[in-house]
Design an enzyme around this catalytic site. Structure first.
Site, PDB file in Angstrom:
ATOM      1  N   HIS A 375      18.163  66.602  20.888  1.00 30.97           N
ATOM      2  CA  HIS A 375      17.398  67.899  21.470  1.00 30.97           C
ATOM      3  C   HIS A 375      17.008  69.000  20.511  1.00 30.97           C
ATOM      4  O   HIS A 375      16.430  70.054  21.019  1.00 30.97           O
ATOM      5  CB  HIS A 375      18.328  68.550  22.541  1.00 30.97           C
ATOM      6  N   LYS A 566      14.861  82.884  28.518  1.00 29.12           N
ATOM      7  CA  LYS A 566      15.286  81.875  28.124  1.00 29.12           C
ATOM      8  C   LYS A 566      16.426  82.427  27.101  1.00 29.12           C
ATOM      9  O   LYS A 566      16.781  83.552  26.805  1.00 29.12           O
ATOM     10  CB  LYS A 566      14.439  81.035  27.171  1.00 29.12           C
ATOM     11  N   ARG A 567      17.339  81.518  26.267  1.00 26.92           N
ATOM     12  CA  ARG A 567      18.344  81.724  25.437  1.00 26.92           C
ATOM     13  C   ARG A 567      17.714  82.559  24.368  1.00 26.92           C
ATOM     14  O   ARG A 567      16.623  82.297  23.895  1.00 26.92           O
ATOM     15  CB  ARG A 567      18.882  80.786  24.862  1.00 26.92           C
ATOM     16  N   THR A 674      11.947  73.382  28.923  1.00 23.53           N
ATOM     17  CA  THR A 674      11.883  73.033  30.287  1.00 23.53           C
ATOM     18  C   THR A 674      11.292  74.554  31.256  1.00 23.53           C
ATOM     19  O   THR A 674      10.689  73.934  32.106  1.00 23.53           O
ATOM     20  CB  THR A 674      13.186  72.458  30.775  1.00 23.53           C
ATOM     21  N   LYS A 678       8.691  74.648  34.583  1.00 17.35           N
ATOM     22  CA  LYS A 678       9.098  75.268  35.676  1.00 17.35           C
ATOM     23  C   LYS A 678       7.898  76.186  36.039  1.00 17.35           C
ATOM     24  O   LYS A 678       7.602  76.546  37.034  1.00 17.35           O
ATOM     25  CB  LYS A 678      10.508  75.998  35.416  1.00 17.35           C
TER      26      LYS A 678
END
Length: 833
Positions: A375, A566-567, A674, A678
């Site tokens: 990943h 996001k992170r 991802t 979305k």
């Protein structure tokens, strides 16, 4: 061969009654029963967690019937199965999704309405099950949803962390971490399965003994053991009566309490073993900056792998006894990133040491059942553990890894005779002052399939990170582009848009997202555009109310919502976004803001507790936001908001409201993403680099409906040797003014030097993320996006087309690809009775 059942002599099957009704009357009756009789409550309070729990129990009863039928069908047919091993499952809230998939959302809403309750208020009482850090864990949750919807027999295996992803509080601009006590009020979805507890070994030593047949065998002795207790969570498919399982493991001591120590006055020592065991599943991702933190992470990874493999073998033996001849035909283990890679060595241990196989047969089974998904392209993709730590914690596993490596090196030598450099590069053991085990390499060597998660990512794995392995086994490498489930990320989180789409093209898109393409023909329809804008406006007002509640800041739905959530990580380049915000602020202050779109820049995300630079970026965002939001000249023109404690439930409000989706990572660093999917699915337009799945999103939606900027992977690599950010800054008046504002202390008057490390990182020729290199391109693309937004018809058309062309980014498609190419599962067929 006929499969055995797990029924023992004397076992009897409970007589099955008819299924519970799915009507509002029945749901209300069950809710009342649980609220009054089981939970013992008399008074309805809107913010009571007991209302939520009672609704869950009513829904769970209906899930339980389908859950049992699913398991019975899987066992009766001796179905091939997949065990999905992941250290993260970011499930979020489960109630609304369960009601949607059961097909009783409308009936439950009606039932609660009769007693003056709103389903939305009840759902708000559910705590997020924050058992993940970001995209990896959320992806795993979407995978499980799609597998159940496709009737695929897949069980998820993870860890039941007592404290999930930390709660984030912002104090004077700084991130402050607080424990996420998500289990404090109980978790009514889970079922404890104490009967399936497994014993996990740590420490001790590896020994060789002679068995009764005179054969030498390895044994792991003098170990410190802990119990793995499973808790099962139902994962329902969409309106198909299939309910799969997520099994989470919790650690417990074998002997919790030493009465002798307690009576002697050593109170702490009396529960020492209990505390030591429970630490394994206490916290998601303990800080690995210390040796103790690293050791705890390794314990977690082995705990997950061993418990899950033992559970699979237990299930196998209940049906097949000690006959493992068809085990590989009936089982597959999907390793979600490198964290569970130790499963390769653990399965070998179980087959050889516990079940008496010889090495060759055990290796054939292992290599035929393990599949590895990578990943990330970052260094942590090659997660490594010190050999000394393995020797201390997992001595028998170390023996096996060395044996795997010796045989693998022999194979390399045969394939490339005399190529010692290649042998050193590919060895599972990185030699040096402190030898390290390369866990990603262990996963590759022990797997029959290795996949990336976007076309670009998979190509870069083959051509870069894992090139030697791809040259050795090209047939094992493949791509499986990620996706998200449209049930949660459109149908559930955006009911207004869901209703508009279903009214226009029907309901089939919920299980076949390619059907969404049909709304393309309405992209230029003025009436449809107006309704589309009305839905977006309503979603923006809902998010504005949420922002007001979380931050006390009032934001206007008239602004363009420019979103990056996001992170927090340097490669995701929240810093580039802040530089653009400062640039817009500077333009408006200088009187050069005419024609700029009114813009809300919303940034949210958490930094790992030990990630100093990422936490500095959060502080910078908040300081810049404070200056911008307090300046009267910015009113109605520019706002910058940091959304605190970002999580799955927050995203369910944010993505339906976003106009512009920021996907601005350095090219070649994001595996897939991802969040980008979305946002696209909900009609946001992407501004992004050619990185991860952005490449495929742009292909799907068309370059005219995507705002591209930045250097490509190849251009980034070409810059590496000659990168000169100081020259870039000096030759760009806008950039120079932005850096001068940062350096002058304009955003940190009373905190001198606090942003020096950030400024230095931008100017550093060795900056891996090349922030300065993409500044001008980003600013120009943002200007184009702002002008496009001012043309409402054009923007709405772009928004509709982004949603319409998101079909390939459903996890339903992703799971079909996994199944067709890797798993080869037959769908579960339920008994019609």
């Amino acid at each position: 061969m006929t499969a055995k059942t797990d029924r023992q002599p004397g076992d009897r099957e409970l007589l099955q009654t008819s299924e519970l009704p799915m009507t509002a009357d029945a749901i209300l009756s069950d809710f009342t029963h649980y609220f009054g009789r089981m939970l013992g409550r008399r008074t309805i309070k809107v913010d009571s967690p007991f209302l939520y729990q009672s609704v869950v129990y009513a829904a769970r009863d209906r899930l339980m019937e389908r859950w049992n039928k699913t398991r019975n069908a899987t066992e009766a047919n001796d179905t091939r199965r997949v065990a999905y091993l992941s250290l993260e499952f970011l499930m979020g809230r489960l109630l609304r999704n369960a009601l949607l998939n059961l097909g009783i959302e409308k009936e439950t809403t009606e039932a609660l309405d009769r007693i003056g309750l709103d389903l939305e208020d009840v759902c708000e009482q559910e705590r997020d099950a924050g058992l993940g850090n970001g995209g990896l864990g959320r992806l795993a949750a979407c995978f499980l949803d799609s597998c159940a919807t496709l009737s695929l027999p897949v069980i998820g295996y993870g860890i039941r962390y007592q404290y999930g992803m930390f709660h984030q509080r912002i104090e004077n601009g700084f991130q402050v971490e607080e424990a996420d006590s998500w289990l404090r009020e109980g978790f009514p979805w889970e079922i404890e399965r104490i009967e399936y507890a497994q014993t996990i070994h740590f420490g001790g030593r590896s020994d060789v003994q002679i068995d009764a047949r005179g054969k030498s065998r390895h044994v792991w002795v003098d170990t410190h053991d802990v119990l793995a207790i499973p808790y099962d969570i139902p994962v329902p498919g969409f309106e198909n009566n299939v309910v799969n399982t997520l099994r989470l493991w919790s650690a417990a001591a074998r002997d919790e309490f030493d009465l002798e120590e307690f009576n002697a006055g050593s109170y702490a020592d009396s529960v020492a073993s209990k505390n030591e065991a429970e630490n394994i599943t206490m916290v998601l991702y303990p800080n690995a900056a210390t040796e103790n933190g690293q050791e705890l992470r390794l314990r977690q990874q082995y705990f997950l792998a061993s418990a899950s493999l033992q559970d699979t073998i237990r299930n196998w033996q209940e049906r097949h006894g000690d006959d493992f001849s068809t085990f590989a035909e009936k089982n597959c283990f999907q390793l979600n990133d490198t964290h569970p890679a130790v499963a390769v060595a653990e399965l070998m241990r179980l087959l050889i040491d516990v079940h008496g196989m010889d090495w060759g047969d055990a290796w054939d089974i292992t290599r035929s059942t393990m599949a590895y998904t990578n990943h990330t392209l970052l260094p942590e993709a090659l997660e490594m553990w010190p050999v000394a730590m393995f020797r201390r914690l997992l001595p028998r596993l170390l023996d096996i890894i060395y044996e795997i490596n010796a045989r693998f090196i022999a194979d390399i030598g045969q394939h490339w005779p005399g190529d010692n450099q290649r042998i050193r590069r590919m060895s599972l053991i990185q030699e040096g002052p402190e030898p390290m085990i390369r866990m990603a390499y262990l996963a590759i060597v022990g797997s029959f399939s290795i996949n990336g998660v976007a076309a670009l990512h998979s190509r870069l794995l083959r051509e870069g990170l894992f090139r030697d392995f791809a040259e050795l086994w090209p047939e094992r490498f493949n791509n499986k582009t990620n996706g998200v489930t449209q049930r949660r990320w459109l149908a559930a989180c955006n009911p207004g848009l869901s209703s508009l789409i279903s009214e226009t093209i029907g309901e089939k898109w919920k299980t076949d997202l390619d059907k969404l393409h049909a709304i393309s023909s309405y992209a230029g329809d003025k009436d449809f555009q107006a309704r589309w804008r009305d839905v977006k406006r309503s979603n923006k007002e809902r998010l504005a109310a949420d922002i007001k509640k979380k931050t006390k800041l009032s934001v206007s739905a008239d602004m363009m919502f420019d979103v990056q959530v996001k992170r927090i990580h340097e490669y995701k380049r929240q810093l580039l976004n802040v530089l653009h915000a400062i640039h817009l602020y500077d333009r408006i202050r200088r009187g050069d803001g005419d024609g700029l779109v009114p813009r809300l820049i919303l940034i949210g995300g958490k930094a790992a507790p030990g990630y100093v630079m990422a936490k500095s970026v959060i502080k910078c965002i908040n300081n810049v936001a404070r200056v911008i939001n307090s300046d009267p000249a910015m009113k109605g023109r520019l706002q910058l908001v940091f959304y605190p404690d970002y999580n799955v439930s927050a995203m369910e409000k944010i993505c339906p409201a976003a106009d512009l989706s920021e996907q601005i990572s350095t090219a070649g660093k994001e595996a897939s993403g991802t969040g980008n999917m979305k946002f696209m699915m909900n009609g946001a337009v992407t501004i992004g680099t050619l990185d991860g799945a952005n490449v495929e999103i742009r292909e799907a939606v068309g370059e005219e409906n995507f705002f591209l900027f930045g250097n490509t992977v190849e251009e980034i690599e070409a810059l590496r040797g000659s990168y000169d950010p100081l020259s870039i800054i000096d030759n760009d008046d806008d950039f120079r003014r932005v850096i001068n504002l940062l350096q002058s202390g304009h955003f940190n008057h009373f905190e001198p030097g606090i942003f020096d490390s950030i400024i230095q990182s931008i100017k550093e020729p060795a900056d891996m993320w090349m922030t300065a290199a993409d500044f001008r391109s980003f600013v120009d693309a943002q200007d184009v996006a702002g002008k496009a937004y001012l043309d409402k018809d054009r923007w709405t058309r772009m928004s509709i087309l982004n949603s319409a062309r998101s079909g390939r980014f459903s996890t339903d498609r992703t799971m079909r690809d996994y199944n067709n190419d890797i798993w080869h599962l037959d769908p579960i067929v339920l008994d019609a009775k």
